[in-house]
Motif scaffolding. Structure first.
Motif, PDB file in Angstrom:
ATOM      1  N   PHE A  53       9.310  -8.477  -5.401  1.00 35.24           N
ATOM      2  CA  PHE A  53       8.866  -7.595  -4.315  1.00 35.24           C
ATOM      3  C   PHE A  53      10.092  -7.151  -3.527  1.00 35.24           C
ATOM      4  O   PHE A  53      10.851  -7.994  -3.030  1.00 35.24           O
ATOM      5  CB  PHE A  53       7.908  -8.359  -3.396  1.00 35.24           C
ATOM      6  N   THR A  54      10.327  -5.854  -3.416  1.00 41.66           N
ATOM      7  CA  THR A  54      11.552  -5.384  -2.767  1.00 41.66           C
ATOM      8  C   THR A  54      11.371  -3.982  -2.188  1.00 41.66           C
ATOM      9  O   THR A  54      10.568  -3.195  -2.690  1.00 41.66           O
ATOM     10  CB  THR A  54      12.729  -5.401  -3.760  1.00 41.66           C
ATOM     11  N   ILE A  55      12.136  -3.690  -1.124  1.00 40.70           N
ATOM     12  CA  ILE A  55      12.072  -2.398  -0.439  1.00 40.70           C
ATOM     13  C   ILE A  55      13.452  -2.072   0.130  1.00 40.70           C
ATOM     14  O   ILE A  55      14.345  -2.913   0.145  1.00 40.70           O
ATOM     15  CB  ILE A  55      11.048  -2.417   0.721  1.00 40.70           C
ATOM     16  N   GLY A  56      13.610  -0.853   0.630  1.00 41.39           N
ATOM     17  CA  GLY A  56      14.802  -0.480   1.381  1.00 41.39           C
ATOM     18  C   GLY A  56      15.590   0.646   0.732  1.00 41.39           C
ATOM     19  O   GLY A  56      15.550   0.846  -0.481  1.00 41.39           O
ATOM     20  N   ALA A  57      16.325   1.376   1.572  1.00 38.11           N
ATOM     21  CA  ALA A  57      17.137   2.500   1.108  1.00 38.11           C
ATOM     22  C   ALA A  57      18.504   2.067   0.610  1.00 38.11           C
ATOM     23  O   ALA A  57      19.291   2.914   0.184  1.00 38.11           O
ATOM     24  CB  ALA A  57      17.309   3.510   2.248  1.00 38.11           C
ATOM     25  N   SER A  58      18.798   0.779   0.642  1.00 42.26           N
ATOM     26  CA  SER A  58      20.162   0.340   0.328  1.00 42.26           C
ATOM     27  C   SER A  58      20.552   0.605  -1.114  1.00 42.26           C
ATOM     28  O   SER A  58      21.732   0.841  -1.409  1.00 42.26           O
ATOM     29  CB  SER A  58      20.333  -1.146   0.663  1.00 42.26           C
ATOM     30  N   ALA A  59      19.608   0.585  -2.054  1.00 44.52           N
ATOM     31  CA  ALA A  59      19.946   0.879  -3.447  1.00 44.52           C
ATOM     32  C   ALA A  59      20.443   2.312  -3.580  1.00 44.52           C
ATOM     33  O   ALA A  59      21.436   2.585  -4.265  1.00 44.52           O
ATOM     34  CB  ALA A  59      18.740   0.642  -4.349  1.00 44.52           C
ATOM     35  N   ALA A  60      19.756   3.238  -2.905  1.00 46.94           N
ATOM     36  CA  ALA A  60      20.157   4.642  -2.944  1.00 46.94           C
ATOM     37  C   ALA A  60      21.483   4.860  -2.222  1.00 46.94           C
ATOM     38  O   ALA A  60      22.335   5.623  -2.680  1.00 46.94           O
ATOM     39  CB  ALA A  60      19.065   5.512  -2.332  1.00 46.94           C
ATOM     40  N   VAL A  61      21.660   4.196  -1.081  1.00 46.07           N
ATOM     41  CA  VAL A  61      22.919   4.306  -0.335  1.00 46.07           C
ATOM     42  C   VAL A  61      24.069   3.745  -1.165  1.00 46.07           C
ATOM     43  O   VAL A  61      25.172   4.310  -1.193  1.00 46.07           O
ATOM     44  CB  VAL A  61      22.811   3.586   1.026  1.00 46.07           C
ATOM     45  N   LEU A  64       0.819  -1.210   0.000  1.00 46.46           N
ATOM     46  CA  LEU A  64       0.000   0.000   0.000  1.00 46.46           C
ATOM     47  C   LEU A  64       0.855   1.264   0.000  1.00 46.46           C
ATOM     48  O   LEU A  64       0.527   2.256  -0.655  1.00 46.46           O
ATOM     49  CB  LEU A  64      -0.921   0.012   1.227  1.00 46.46           C
ATOM     50  N   LEU A  65       1.965   1.227   0.724  1.00 47.31           N
ATOM     51  CA  LEU A  65       2.817   2.408   0.854  1.00 47.31           C
ATOM     52  C   LEU A  65       3.820   2.542  -0.288  1.00 47.31           C
ATOM     53  O   LEU A  65       4.479   3.581  -0.394  1.00 47.31           O
ATOM     54  CB  LEU A  65       3.558   2.368   2.194  1.00 47.31           C
ATOM     55  N   GLY A  66       3.932   1.503  -1.124  1.00 43.37           N
ATOM     56  CA  GLY A  66       4.768   1.665  -2.306  1.00 43.37           C
ATOM     57  C   GLY A  66       5.965   0.759  -2.442  1.00 43.37           C
ATOM     58  O   GLY A  66       6.980   1.157  -3.018  1.00 43.37           O
ATOM     59  N   ALA A  67       5.897  -0.478  -1.917  1.00 38.97           N
ATOM     60  CA  ALA A  67       6.950  -1.443  -2.229  1.00 38.97           C
ATOM     61  C   ALA A  67       6.998  -1.630  -3.740  1.00 38.97           C
ATOM     62  O   ALA A  67       6.007  -1.450  -4.442  1.00 38.97           O
ATOM     63  CB  ALA A  67       6.678  -2.766  -1.533  1.00 38.97           C
ATOM     64  N   THR A  68       8.168  -1.980  -4.271  1.00 36.35           N
ATOM     65  CA  THR A  68       8.296  -2.119  -5.719  1.00 36.35           C
ATOM     66  C   THR A  68       8.698  -3.542  -6.079  1.00 36.35           C
ATOM     67  O   THR A  68       8.783  -4.423  -5.228  1.00 36.35           O
ATOM     68  CB  THR A  68       9.304  -1.087  -6.275  1.00 36.35           C
ATOM     69  N   GLY A  69       8.966  -3.762  -7.350  1.00 33.45           N
ATOM     70  CA  GLY A  69       9.233  -5.099  -7.867  1.00 33.45           C
ATOM     71  C   GLY A  69       8.380  -5.323  -9.098  1.00 33.45           C
ATOM     72  O   GLY A  69       7.621  -4.448  -9.526  1.00 33.45           O
ATOM     73  N   THR A  70       8.485  -6.497  -9.688  1.00 29.23           N
ATOM     74  CA  THR A  70       7.763  -6.757 -10.928  1.00 29.23           C
ATOM     75  C   THR A  70       6.249  -6.619 -10.758  1.00 29.23           C
ATOM     76  O   THR A  70       5.577  -5.994 -11.582  1.00 29.23           O
ATOM     77  CB  THR A  70       8.086  -8.170 -11.440  1.00 29.23           C
ATOM     78  N   TYR A  71       5.713  -7.172  -9.663  1.00 28.27           N
ATOM     79  CA  TYR A  71       4.262  -7.098  -9.461  1.00 28.27           C
ATOM     80  C   TYR A  71       3.803  -5.689  -9.128  1.00 28.27           C
ATOM     81  O   TYR A  71       2.889  -5.167  -9.781  1.00 28.27           O
ATOM     82  CB  TYR A  71       3.829  -8.086  -8.373  1.00 28.27           C
ATOM     83  N   PRO A  72       4.375  -5.009  -8.131  1.00 32.68           N
ATOM     84  CA  PRO A  72       3.889  -3.659  -7.803  1.00 32.68           C
ATOM     85  C   PRO A  72       4.033  -2.660  -8.952  1.00 32.68           C
ATOM     86  O   PRO A  72       3.153  -1.812  -9.146  1.00 32.68           O
ATOM     87  CB  PRO A  72       4.767  -3.253  -6.618  1.00 32.68           C
ATOM     88  N   VAL A  73       5.127  -2.724  -9.709  1.00 36.11           N
ATOM     89  CA  VAL A  73       5.321  -1.758 -10.795  1.00 36.11           C
ATOM     90  C   VAL A  73       4.226  -1.902 -11.842  1.00 36.11           C
ATOM     91  O   VAL A  73       3.649  -0.898 -12.304  1.00 36.11           O
ATOM     92  CB  VAL A  73       6.717  -1.924 -11.426  1.00 36.11           C
ATOM     93  N   PHE A  74       3.916  -3.124 -12.222  1.00 35.04           N
ATOM     94  CA  PHE A  74       2.916  -3.329 -13.268  1.00 35.04           C
ATOM     95  C   PHE A  74       1.487  -3.233 -12.726  1.00 35.04           C
ATOM     96  O   PHE A  74       0.560  -2.965 -13.491  1.00 35.04           O
ATOM     97  CB  PHE A  74       3.145  -4.678 -13.954  1.00 35.04           C
ATOM     98  N   ARG A  75       1.342  -3.406 -11.415  1.00 31.66           N
ATOM     99  CA  ARG A  75       0.004  -3.307 -10.825  1.00 31.66           C
ATOM    100  C   ARG A  75      -0.314  -1.876 -10.378  1.00 31.66           C
ATOM    101  O   ARG A  75      -1.418  -1.368 -10.615  1.00 31.66           O
ATOM    102  CB  ARG A  75      -0.094  -4.267  -9.629  1.00 31.66           C
ATOM    103  N   SER A 106       9.109   5.344  -3.924  1.00 31.39           N
ATOM    104  CA  SER A 106       8.611   5.094  -2.564  1.00 31.39           C
ATOM    105  C   SER A 106       9.305   3.927  -1.883  1.00 31.39           C
ATOM    106  O   SER A 106       9.501   3.938  -0.658  1.00 31.39           O
ATOM    107  CB  SER A 106       7.098   4.842  -2.595  1.00 31.39           C
ATOM    108  N   ALA A 107       9.707   2.908  -2.657  1.00 29.27           N
ATOM    109  CA  ALA A 107      10.348   1.729  -2.056  1.00 29.27           C
ATOM    110  C   ALA A 107      11.634   2.086  -1.331  1.00 29.27           C
ATOM    111  O   ALA A 107      12.046   1.388  -0.399  1.00 29.27           O
ATOM    112  CB  ALA A 107      10.629   0.683  -3.138  1.00 29.27           C
ATOM    113  N   ASN A 108      12.281   3.186  -1.730  1.00 32.83           N
ATOM    114  CA  ASN A 108      13.511   3.614  -1.080  1.00 32.83           C
ATOM    115  C   ASN A 108      13.290   4.120   0.335  1.00 32.83           C
ATOM    116  O   ASN A 108      14.257   4.311   1.089  1.00 32.83           O
ATOM    117  CB  ASN A 108      14.173   4.719  -1.912  1.00 32.83           C
TER     118      ASN A 108
END
Length: 278
Positions: free
Chosen positions: A165-173, A90-101, A109-111
């Protein structure tokens, strides 16, 4: 890692206080005296942006716990205070399913979402350590652009690689680490080589950690690093190109997009809470 710095009496630049000579011009440094500063307490604009990112992450994490099913909270050191997948979606996790859904907004938001107390603690500690160094070399505006662009790049690569399905600030860091790696290689000299050596150690640690720990999004880390290198190359760093109004406009655009995305996520979360009380 940010280190204590001292102002070189010869060239007037901040250099690593652990060395006996200036890493910029090679002049001998005084054993004591001089104006010693901490890179970690860099310019006020950088501190403001880094603290703002941390506050946004913490508040968004608390909201994810608030709208989560209480039965999912807890469960071991890495599962302690973990929001459920529904609240994260609901808050914006990303990944193949959330992006296309739900749409591309989830790449931003996933960051700002995390899967537990230890998850957000580690990421924010890393940001607090690395962010000021990037601000010192690139400036606050470019640091935020690199942070935002790297996070999006990391999650774009995740989607392309099929991560569901994935979340976290680590990609940005990781993008900030990539920017420092580019800076060290581009800058060269004693100081550039010192930066490259230290950042290379971080990169090796990330690879090893990603291989031995389950659930790590290595695609996100790799995409963030590459995104940080590309963004740093395009934006330039202070020694070769001072910050301009264009950099500040880019940072403002990133800020407005981030605020709009997080506001939309908050609206989704509060809507769920209101339904529960009806």
């Amino acid at each position: 890692m940010a280190h204590p710095s001292i102002t070189c009496p010869q060239c007037g630049r901040a250099t690593d206080a652990r060395y006996s000579s200036c890493l910029w011009c090679g002049a001998a440094l005084p054993p004591s005296g001089g104006r010693v500063i901490e890179v970690v307490h860099g310019e006020r604009g950088g501190d403001l942006i880094i603290n703002g990112i941390i506050v946004a992450n913490v508040l968004y994490y608390l909201l994810s716990l608030l709208i989560s099913s209480k039965s999912t909270l807890g469960g071991g050191i890495f599962g302690f205070l973990s929001p459920d997948d529904n609240s994260l979606a609901l808050l914006g996790a990303t990944g193949t399913y959330p992006v296309f859904r739900y749409g591309l907004w989830t790449l931003v938001s996933a960051n700002y979402l995390h899967g537990g107390a230890m998850h957000i603690l580690f990421n924010m500690m890393a940001l607090r350590q690395i962010g000021p160094w990037v601000c010192a070399e690139f400036g606050a505006s470019r640091m935020f652009v690199i942070y935002t662009a790297s996070g999006v790049a990391g999650y774009l690569l995740s989607v392309a690689a099929g991560v569901p399905f994935t979340i976290g600030a680590s990609a940005a860091v990781c993008g900030l680490i990539g920017a420092l790696f580019y800076f060290g290689k581009s800058r060269g000299g004693n100081y550039g080589q010192a930066v490259s050596r230290e950042v290379s150690g971080w990169l090796i640690s990330l690879v090893v950690f990603g291989l031995i720990m389950p659930g790590i999004n290595n695609w996100g880390h790799g995409g963030g690093i590459v995104g940080g290198i590309i963004a740093a190359k395009l934006l330039g760093y202070r020694e070769r190109r001072p910050e301009t109004s264009l950099h500040r406009v880019a940072a403002l655009a990133c800020l407005l997009v981030t605020l709009a995305v997080l506001a939309f996520g908050v609206w989704n979360g509060l809507r769920v809470l209101s339904y529960r009380h009806i």
